[in-house]
Scaffold this active site. Structure first.
Site, PDB file in Angstrom:
ATOM      1  N   GLU A  43       0.820  -1.204   0.000  1.00 24.64           N
ATOM      2  CA  GLU A  43       0.000   0.000   0.000  1.00 24.64           C
ATOM      3  C   GLU A  43       0.865   1.270   0.000  1.00 24.64           C
ATOM      4  O   GLU A  43       1.828   1.379   0.759  1.00 24.64           O
ATOM      5  CB  GLU A  43      -0.900   0.005   1.237  1.00 24.64           C
ATOM      6  N   LYS A 116     -10.520   2.667  -1.703  1.00 23.84           N
ATOM      7  CA  LYS A 116     -10.622   1.982  -0.417  1.00 23.84           C
ATOM      8  C   LYS A 116     -11.951   2.280   0.271  1.00 23.84           C
ATOM      9  O   LYS A 116     -12.330   3.435   0.446  1.00 23.84           O
ATOM     10  CB  LYS A 116      -9.436   2.404   0.463  1.00 23.84           C
ATOM     11  N   CYS A 153      -5.703  -2.649   2.776  1.00 29.91           N
ATOM     12  CA  CYS A 153      -5.391  -2.580   4.208  1.00 29.91           C
ATOM     13  C   CYS A 153      -6.623  -2.789   5.090  1.00 29.91           C
ATOM     14  O   CYS A 153      -7.094  -3.906   5.221  1.00 29.91           O
ATOM     15  CB  CYS A 153      -4.655  -1.289   4.509  1.00 29.91           C
TER      16      CYS A 153
END
Length: 288
Positions: A43, A116, A153
């Protein structure tokens, strides 16, 4: 058989952005030499994890997908090597900023963009300061080698992420990550928990999982964090196929047979026996 070779990378990042791009390319080249076809970079690898503290000046690193340096660089590299490269980057969309991932196919085509979904807020993880929650929904990309689904994540901690991606047809789940010591609780080492939650996604959905994390000490003006690596590849039962340690810059390789894993999923009947009409409780915040 439909054999696919997966790779995870892990490396330390500095404020030498040229060096970060070069190191990431070296990881991709090494993985490709070992036969990798789908290679997951960590990331936000172009910079240190700036979300450790709040500072508006870091917004200067956000770029539209078409103008992002890493997306452009690795699209050309993917085309040259014939590999699939998901690239995490800091996206600017007008006045809005996202933590995003561009999926690059093996011919260098940028197939699409994922933003995300779950944005954390904790000491050392001030992502709500920097990112708006994603508005793309979960996405699966039919690449040259496999149908891949990506979370980023914090997405990886939610079983809904993995299940949604698999319902969309994902054959492999990929999770680029930046996680390490907790500035708010220095006694906590979440590395084993971090691995196990994704191993659970692999086992519950019966698909292989690849997770790529960074390593090294990174410092903000007041806080610091040591990223604990532990990148891994798990098979469709959740078993570890390959695992990195907490400190080394490295890459991991594992092979999976997509036909065999598909047959395994079908033999268990978990998709057949789902009862979505009873799952409404998880679609709202009110659990009463």
């Amino acid at each position: 058989m439909a054999i696919v070779t997966l790779a995870a990378t892990q490396m330390a990042c500095s404020w030498d952005l040229d060096e970060n791009i070069q190191k990431a390319e070296e990881q991709v080249l090494a993985a490709t030499k070992d036969g990798a076809q789908i290679i997951l970079l960590q990331e936000l690898f172009q910079t240190p994890y700036f979300c450790i503290e709040k500072d508006y000046s870091f917004q200067r690193h956000a770029k539209p997908m078409q103008a992002d340096r890493a997306v452009q660089h690795f699209a050309a590299l993917a085309r040259r090597l014939g590999v699939v490269l998901p690239v995490s980057y800091y996206e600017a969309a007008g006045n809005t900023f996202f933590n995003s991932l561009a999926m690059i196919d093996a011919d260098g085509t940028v197939m699409g963009n994922y933003r995300k979904t779950h944005i954390p807020h904790a000491i050392g993880y001030e992502e709500k300061f920097y990112f708006t929650p994603g508005n793309t929904g979960f996405k699966v990309f039919e690449t040259r080698f496999a149908k891949v689904g990506c979370g980023i994540c914090w997405d990886q901690w939610f079983p809904e992420t993995a299940r949604a991606l698999c319902l969309l047809g994902a054959e492999v789940l990929l999770f680029p990550t930046a996680i390490g010591t907790e500035p708010g609780d220095t006694s906590l080492d979440s590395s084993a928990h971090w691995q196990r939650v994704m191993q659970g996604h692999a086992a519950a959905n019966m698909v292989p999982v690849v997770a790529s994390n960074r390593v090294g000490l990174e410092k903000g003006p007041n806080l610091e964090m040591t990223f604990y690596g532990s990148s891994f590849i798990a098979d469709h039962t959740g078993a570890m196929l390959a695992e990195a340690n907490k400190v080394d810059e490295t890459h991991l390789i594992a092979r999976t047979d997509l036909d065999a894993t598909r047959a395994y999923r079908q033999s268990w009947g978990t998709w057949r026996d789902r009862r979505p009409e009873t799952y409404g409780l998880i679609s709202g915040h009110d659990a009463t």
